[in-house]
Design a protein around this motif. Structure first.
Motif, mmCIF file in Angstrom:
data_model
loop_
_atom_site.group_PDB
_atom_site.id
_atom_site.type_symbol
_atom_site.label_atom_id
_atom_site.label_comp_id
_atom_site.label_asym_id
_atom_site.label_seq_id
_atom_site.Cartn_x
_atom_site.Cartn_y
_atom_site.Cartn_z
ATOM 1 N N LEU A 35 52.364 52.364 30.269
ATOM 2 C CA LEU A 35 51.874 52.367 31.644
ATOM 3 C C LEU A 35 50.436 51.862 31.713
ATOM 4 O O LEU A 35 50.066 51.130 32.637
ATOM 5 C CB LEU A 35 51.979 53.775 32.235
ATOM 6 N N ALA A 36 49.600 52.262 30.748
ATOM 7 C CA ALA A 36 48.224 51.772 30.728
ATOM 8 C C ALA A 36 48.198 50.256 30.547
ATOM 9 O O ALA A 36 47.406 49.549 31.195
ATOM 10 C CB ALA A 36 47.446 52.459 29.606
ATOM 11 N N PHE A 37 49.073 49.746 29.696
ATOM 12 C CA PHE A 37 49.147 48.294 29.488
ATOM 13 C C PHE A 37 49.621 47.590 30.754
ATOM 14 O O PHE A 37 49.064 46.542 31.140
ATOM 15 C CB PHE A 37 50.081 47.985 28.324
ATOM 16 N N LEU A 38 50.647 48.139 31.418
ATOM 17 C CA LEU A 38 51.155 47.524 32.641
ATOM 18 C C LEU A 38 50.082 47.455 33.721
ATOM 19 O O LEU A 38 49.921 46.426 34.396
ATOM 20 C CB LEU A 38 52.367 48.308 33.153
ATOM 21 N N GLU A 39 49.337 48.539 33.885
ATOM 22 C CA GLU A 39 48.309 48.535 34.922
ATOM 23 C C GLU A 39 47.170 47.593 34.563
ATOM 24 O O GLU A 39 46.602 46.926 35.443
ATOM 25 C CB GLU A 39 47.784 49.944 35.167
ATOM 26 N N ALA A 40 46.818 47.512 33.294
ATOM 27 C CA ALA A 40 45.781 46.576 32.872
ATOM 28 C C ALA A 40 46.206 45.138 33.160
ATOM 29 O O ALA A 40 45.400 44.326 33.650
ATOM 30 C CB ALA A 40 45.484 46.764 31.380
ATOM 31 N N GLU A 109 44.591 65.549 30.078
ATOM 32 C CA GLU A 109 45.820 65.113 30.747
ATOM 33 C C GLU A 109 45.989 65.790 32.104
ATOM 34 O O GLU A 109 46.303 65.132 33.108
ATOM 35 C CB GLU A 109 47.031 65.423 29.861
ATOM 36 N N ALA A 110 45.796 67.115 32.135
ATOM 37 C CA ALA A 110 45.980 67.846 33.381
ATOM 38 C C ALA A 110 44.986 67.390 34.440
ATOM 39 O O ALA A 110 45.300 67.334 35.631
ATOM 40 C CB ALA A 110 45.833 69.350 33.131
ATOM 41 N N GLY A 111 43.749 67.034 34.016
ATOM 42 C CA GLY A 111 42.736 66.623 34.969
ATOM 43 C C GLY A 111 43.019 65.287 35.620
ATOM 44 O O GLY A 111 42.679 65.071 36.790
ATOM 45 N N PHE A 112 43.655 64.367 34.883
ATOM 46 C CA PHE A 112 43.861 63.019 35.401
ATOM 47 C C PHE A 112 45.311 62.720 35.781
ATOM 48 O O PHE A 112 45.582 61.669 36.367
ATOM 49 C CB PHE A 112 43.391 61.986 34.374
ATOM 50 N N LEU A 113 46.239 63.608 35.436
ATOM 51 C CA LEU A 113 47.642 63.331 35.730
ATOM 52 C C LEU A 113 47.891 63.212 37.230
ATOM 53 O O LEU A 113 48.642 62.336 37.685
ATOM 54 C CB LEU A 113 48.527 64.425 35.125
ATOM 55 N N ASN A 121 46.984 55.108 46.781
ATOM 56 C CA ASN A 121 46.335 54.841 48.061
ATOM 57 C C ASN A 121 45.182 55.787 48.337
ATOM 58 O O ASN A 121 44.680 55.831 49.462
ATOM 59 C CB ASN A 121 47.359 54.953 49.203
ATOM 60 N N ARG A 122 44.761 56.562 47.334
ATOM 61 C CA ARG A 122 43.717 57.551 47.546
ATOM 62 C C ARG A 122 42.444 57.259 46.756
ATOM 63 O O ARG A 122 41.380 57.763 47.089
ATOM 64 C CB ARG A 122 44.238 58.955 47.191
ATOM 65 N N VAL A 123 42.560 56.487 45.699
ATOM 66 C CA VAL A 123 41.395 56.098 44.909
ATOM 67 C C VAL A 123 41.451 54.595 44.683
ATOM 68 O O VAL A 123 42.484 53.951 44.887
ATOM 69 C CB VAL A 123 41.359 56.841 43.550
ATOM 70 N N GLY A 124 40.341 54.048 44.243
ATOM 71 C CA GLY A 124 40.302 52.626 43.956
ATOM 72 C C GLY A 124 41.106 52.261 42.728
ATOM 73 O O GLY A 124 41.417 53.110 41.898
ATOM 74 N N PRO A 125 41.442 50.964 42.588
ATOM 75 C CA PRO A 125 42.264 50.550 41.436
ATOM 76 C C PRO A 125 41.585 50.808 40.097
ATOM 77 O O PRO A 125 42.247 51.136 39.119
ATOM 78 C CB PRO A 125 42.480 49.048 41.674
ATOM 79 N N GLY A 126 40.256 50.672 40.045
ATOM 80 C CA GLY A 126 39.562 50.931 38.785
ATOM 81 C C GLY A 126 39.659 52.379 38.365
ATOM 82 O O GLY A 126 39.915 52.686 37.193
ATOM 83 N N LEU A 127 39.465 53.292 39.316
ATOM 84 C CA LEU A 127 39.551 54.715 39.004
ATOM 85 C C LEU A 127 40.979 55.102 38.636
ATOM 86 O O LEU A 127 41.202 55.917 37.734
ATOM 87 C CB LEU A 127 39.063 55.553 40.191
ATOM 88 N N HIS A 128 41.953 54.515 39.341
ATOM 89 C CA HIS A 128 43.349 54.830 39.013
ATOM 90 C C HIS A 128 43.685 54.371 37.602
ATOM 91 O O HIS A 128 44.340 55.096 36.833
ATOM 92 C CB HIS A 128 44.297 54.183 40.021
ATOM 93 N N PHE A 129 43.226 53.187 37.228
ATOM 94 C CA PHE A 129 43.461 52.700 35.875
ATOM 95 C C PHE A 129 42.775 53.599 34.852
ATOM 96 O O PHE A 129 43.340 53.906 33.793
ATOM 97 C CB PHE A 129 42.952 51.268 35.747
ATOM 98 N N ALA A 131 42.256 56.770 35.163
ATOM 99 C CA ALA A 131 43.063 57.987 35.047
ATOM 100 C C ALA A 131 44.267 57.745 34.143
ATOM 101 O O ALA A 131 44.614 58.600 33.304
ATOM 102 C CB ALA A 131 43.526 58.435 36.431
ATOM 103 N N THR A 132 44.923 56.593 34.269
ATOM 104 C CA THR A 132 46.068 56.275 33.418
ATOM 105 C C THR A 132 45.655 56.211 31.952
ATOM 106 O O THR A 132 46.349 56.736 31.070
ATOM 107 C CB THR A 132 46.695 54.940 33.843
ATOM 108 N N VAL A 133 44.518 55.583 31.692
ATOM 109 C CA VAL A 133 44.030 55.479 30.313
ATOM 110 C C VAL A 133 43.698 56.861 29.763
ATOM 111 O O VAL A 133 43.979 57.166 28.594
ATOM 112 C CB VAL A 133 42.803 54.550 30.252
#
Length: 479
Positions: A35-40, A109-113, A121-129, A131-133
């Motif tokens: 998932l991290a690779f896909l979003e990157a 994990e619990a903090g960013f899951l 639609n609630r955070v920017g794409p950079g922050l979402h990425f 969180a995935t990482v």
């Protein structure tokens, strides 16, 4: 279960629960990285197919994550109920290591899951990425602590024994014990391979049924590149792990290879590789052996006249079960070779431009889907059964680690576990396979945020992740 002792039943129970559980962390580790690779790739290329795939696989990730948490809860309690002797003896080492997992990996994990699952639609794409990482990093950190604990049980270091209990004296030696680097690398690569084969099988199934063809081609391509690269690396890591095991657990190697007599330099030509046979623990021989001269020496010692100790060199009470290890080891190695050949075949078909049109290869990809998980289970059985009769190798025997229970209550709890696990996780696994085989919806709009309405698997996973003792989800090993 008639005639089995409480010790045997407790071992079967822990082996059953951890065999179910270990499948989920393996896929969780691999999917988190995927998932991290896909979003990157989506952020870099703005190709919406990557976002479509992310939104498809995150549902499967959430379901798998939830099942991993729930299945891991049981083992945290089993340490106290069935293996109190182990907890009393080695709790000074294993307790802090599992606590470190909670304080680092689980909280990460619990903090960013939640951001990862609900934040499109609630955070920017950079922050979402980010969180995935962080979630992917959390799975890796969790694996590190769990494998440190398990590896210490195989190759204990950095301790003294005071009043019958282990007291750590050097935490760096405890964590970075002699087998830790090899076990960690072997497990992480196994998780990545298992996930790649799972993704390849799902995409091949979709192509065979003409579903989500562009997206299915993309994920099949990525999965096959991972298999092509990771499978040979796993073979190299496995070889290094074998040399380490030969040094620290020679009885395990002798049992895996079915060798009873010490052989090597004095025999002028080393010892053979037994390709097939049936090790007989009573007769102390491997019956019907099919051998390749000198190959065993070359593989195990990297020398044509290398030497290993045979099982007869060890007291009978210190010998692992060679009959089981001989076959579990060959199942793991055989599937590993099949993965290498599968990756090479995919590369050849890609070079010839027929990868996505070869229905025979697509069917093979579907058949190879569970190969990684089966090999992982076979490898785990080889590792843990090969440690017997010790829980902490050379320090604490298994019969001294079990709790003082009668056989009846352990048998009852085992029977309940079997029924509940097959019903609950059977349904979950079936639903996960249904999601994977369906593929992304043909009319999906990649720019839309994923929908998590009533009945979605994601809220269930979030609730499960909030459960106490969720630290138990990432891989336990058989006492």
């Amino acid at each position: 279960m008639h005639g089995l002792t409480a010790l045997e039943l407790a071992r079967i129970q822990f082996g059953f629960t951890v065999s179910f559980h270990i499948l989920f962390p393996a896929i969780t580790i691999g999917l988190a990285c995927f998932l991290a690779f896909l979003e990157a790739r989506w952020l870099y290329t703005q190709d919406t197919v990557y976002k479509t795939l992310y939104q498809f696989w995150i549902k499967i990730f959430a379901l798998n994550f939830g099942m991993g948490v729930v299945s891991g809860l049981v083992m945290a309690y089993e340490f106290g109920t069935n293996w109190s002797g182990f907890s009393q003896f080695a709790g000074g080492v294993t307790g802090p290591l599992l606590t470190y997992e909670v304080l680092t990996a689980f909280f990460l994990e619990a903090g960013f899951l939640g951001v990862m699952l609900f934040g499109w639609n609630r955070v920017g794409p950079g922050l979402h990425f980010f969180a995935t990482v962080m979630v992917a990093l959390g799975t890796m950190i969790s694996s590190t602590w769990i494998l440190a604990s398990n590896s210490w049980m195989h190759t204990p270091a950095g301790y003294v024994i005071v009043a019958g209990k282990v007291v750590p004296t050097d935490w760096l030696e405890v964590i970075f014990n002699p087998s830790f680097p090899y076990r960690l690398a072997h497990m992480v690569i196994a998780a990545l391979l298992s996930t790649a084969l799972f993704v390849a099988a799902a995409s091949a199934w979709q192509l065979l049924h003409d579903r989500a063809v562009p997206a299915a081609r993309k994920m099949l391509s990525m999965a096959l590149w991972m298999v092509l690269i990771a499978a040979p690396i796993q073979a190299v890591v496995g070889d290094a792990h074998g040399l380490n095991t030969l040094e620290h657990q020679p009885a395990k190697i002798a049992a895996m290879e079915g060798h009873w007599n010490t052989a090597g330099k004095d025999d002028k030509g080393g010892f053979p590789l037994i390709v097939f046979g049936i090790p007989d623990m009573e007769r102390e021989e491997t019956r019907y052996a099919i051998e390749i001269p000198r190959l065993g020496s070359l593989i195990l010692t990297h020398s044509l006249d290398g030497q290993i100790r045979g099982l007869k060199d060890f007291p009978k009470e210190d010998r692992p079960n060679a009959t089981v290890l001989f076959f579990t080891f060959r199942a793991m190695v055989g599937l590993g070779v099949a993965m290498i050949l599968f990756g090479l075949l995919g590369w050849v078909l890609r070079r010839n431009g027929v990868l996505y049109r070869s229905r025979a290869f697509l069917r093979l990809a579907v058949l190879m889907g569970p190969a990684g998980l089966i090999a992982l289970l076979a490898g785990w059985m080889t590792t843990e059964i090969g440690r017997q009769p010790w829980v902490v190798y050379g320090l604490l025997r298994t019969h001294d680690a079990v709790s003082a229970h009668a056989a009846g209550p352990v048998a009852l709890s085992l029977a309940l576990f079997v029924v509940i696990y097959f019903v609950c996780f059977g349904v979950g696994i079936r639903y996960m396979l249904k999601l994977a085989s369906a593929g992304p919806a043909p009319d999906a709009h990649p720019h839309d945020a994923p929908s998590y309405g009533p009945g979605s698997v994601v809220p269930a996973a979030i609730a499960a992740a909030s459960a106490p003792h969720a630290m138990a989800r990432h891989g336990r090993r058989e006492p």
